[in-house]
Design a protein around this motif. Sequence first.
Motif, PDB file in Angstrom:
ATOM      1  N   LEU A   1       0.819  -1.204   0.000  1.00 31.23           N
ATOM      2  CA  LEU A   1       0.000   0.000   0.000  1.00 31.23           C
ATOM      3  C   LEU A   1       0.857   1.260   0.000  1.00 31.23           C
ATOM      4  N   GLU A   2       1.994   1.221   0.688  1.00 27.73           N
ATOM      5  CA  GLU A   2       2.915   2.366   0.651  1.00 27.73           C
ATOM      6  C   GLU A   2       3.448   2.581  -0.766  1.00 27.73           C
TER       7      GLU A   2
ATOM      8  N   ALA B   1       2.129   1.492  -3.601  1.00 21.59           N
ATOM      9  CA  ALA B   1       1.039   1.828  -4.517  1.00 21.59           C
ATOM     10  C   ALA B   1       0.608   3.279  -4.366  1.00 21.59           C
ATOM     11  N   SER B   2       0.717   3.828  -3.157  1.00 21.22           N
ATOM     12  CA  SER B   2       0.310   5.213  -2.935  1.00 21.22           C
ATOM     13  C   SER B   2       1.401   6.207  -3.306  1.00 21.22           C
ATOM     14  N   ASN B   3       2.629   5.733  -3.500  1.00 18.75           N
ATOM     15  CA  ASN B   3       3.748   6.628  -3.825  1.00 18.75           C
ATOM     16  C   ASN B   3       4.234   6.494  -5.265  1.00 18.75           C
TER      17      ASN B   3
ATOM     18  N   LYS C   1       2.897   5.192  -9.561  1.00 17.55           N
ATOM     19  CA  LYS C   1       1.803   4.813 -10.455  1.00 17.55           C
ATOM     20  C   LYS C   1       1.990   3.380 -10.951  1.00 17.55           C
TER      21      LYS C   1
ATOM     22  N   ALA D   1      -6.972  -1.951   0.698  1.00 19.05           N
ATOM     23  CA  ALA D   1      -6.687  -1.289  -0.578  1.00 19.05           C
ATOM     24  C   ALA D   1      -7.960  -0.687  -1.160  1.00 19.05           C
TER      25      ALA D   1
ATOM     26  N   LEU E   1      -8.974   2.446   0.673  1.00 23.62           N
ATOM     27  CA  LEU E   1      -8.086   3.566   0.352  1.00 23.62           C
ATOM     28  C   LEU E   1      -8.217   4.006  -1.099  1.00 23.62           C
TER      29      LEU E   1
ATOM     30  N   LEU F   1      -7.032   2.414  -3.724  1.00 23.03           N
ATOM     31  CA  LEU F   1      -5.772   2.148  -4.438  1.00 23.03           C
ATOM     32  C   LEU F   1      -6.003   1.028  -5.451  1.00 23.03           C
TER      33      LEU F   1
ATOM     34  N   ASN G   1      -4.283   0.301  -7.948  1.00 25.65           N
ATOM     35  CA  ASN G   1      -3.038  -0.291  -8.448  1.00 25.65           C
ATOM     36  C   ASN G   1      -2.394  -1.243  -7.445  1.00 25.65           C
ATOM     37  N   ALA G   2      -3.093  -1.560  -6.357  1.00 27.09           N
ATOM     38  CA  ALA G   2      -2.590  -2.511  -5.356  1.00 27.09           C
ATOM     39  C   ALA G   2      -3.380  -3.814  -5.475  1.00 27.09           C
TER      40      ALA G   2
END
Length: 287
Positions: A68-69, A71-73, A75, A95, A98, A100, A102-103
Amino acid sequence: MSTTTQDRVLTPSDVEQLNFSQTVGLVNEPNMCSGGAGTIRAVLRAVPGLGAGDRILEVGSNTGFSVLEMASNTKCEVHGIDIEESSVRFSRDKASALGLDNAHFAVGDGTRIDFPDAHFDLLFASNVTSFIPDRTRAIDEYHRVLKRFGVLAAVPIFYHRRPPERLLAEVEQAIGAPLPRFSRADWEEMFNRPGAELFFSEEFEYLDLSSAQIEAYVASVLDQPCNDHLQADVKQAAGRRLHYFYTLFNENLGYARYAILLYRKSQPTEFPILHASAPVAGTAQYR
């Protein structure tokens, strides 16, 4: 009084018998890599240019913190695999909450990674390799699924001082698995493969924790909304169990350190360097 978790019904007496992995699974402890988000940021800084179209895999994603870190930082398309189905379900839910997209998480085994050859630009394996019995096969798999010039990022824990046997035995009982007695050099050699280059390494020591710090962290774990379903007596038992584990691990980590090790697959050249150099202590900076 009893409570229902994802997979079974537990009483306080049951909780008192759980090992560390079972306890953190019960209360969804983040179980982050050594160094937490700082380690993830260091890895991403050391592998610049990751973006849309690139793929990252974490082996041993647990409750999803590192995936998750990342994916959030970035693309990137970020995948996590873990052998525990309940951890995978929890990670997917988090995920989704949030947003996200892309996770991605799946049940998987580090010794049989269900992805094709040369599929990932970055593979992240925190300290999970310590708990895989066939480490050679797992690391072969890590390199197999990496693209040419892809990066293997490992964050192993190792001993720089020999702990007492009493402590080692107690930690092994707590984690429910044999504890490797490896040095940093052992890990560096273990992760390497022909054609790979260790291009970044940094070593860290653990800071001693007070009982108050441990108590505050236990409270923060138990106070997560995902634990609201737990009966009060079960939650109290889990808190006692966590406090015991964290106190034990704090003592053990006084003898240990960890390192961020980054290997680039298929180094572009193996020609020897003429003018060798050495780092000047205390001058490394990130800008």
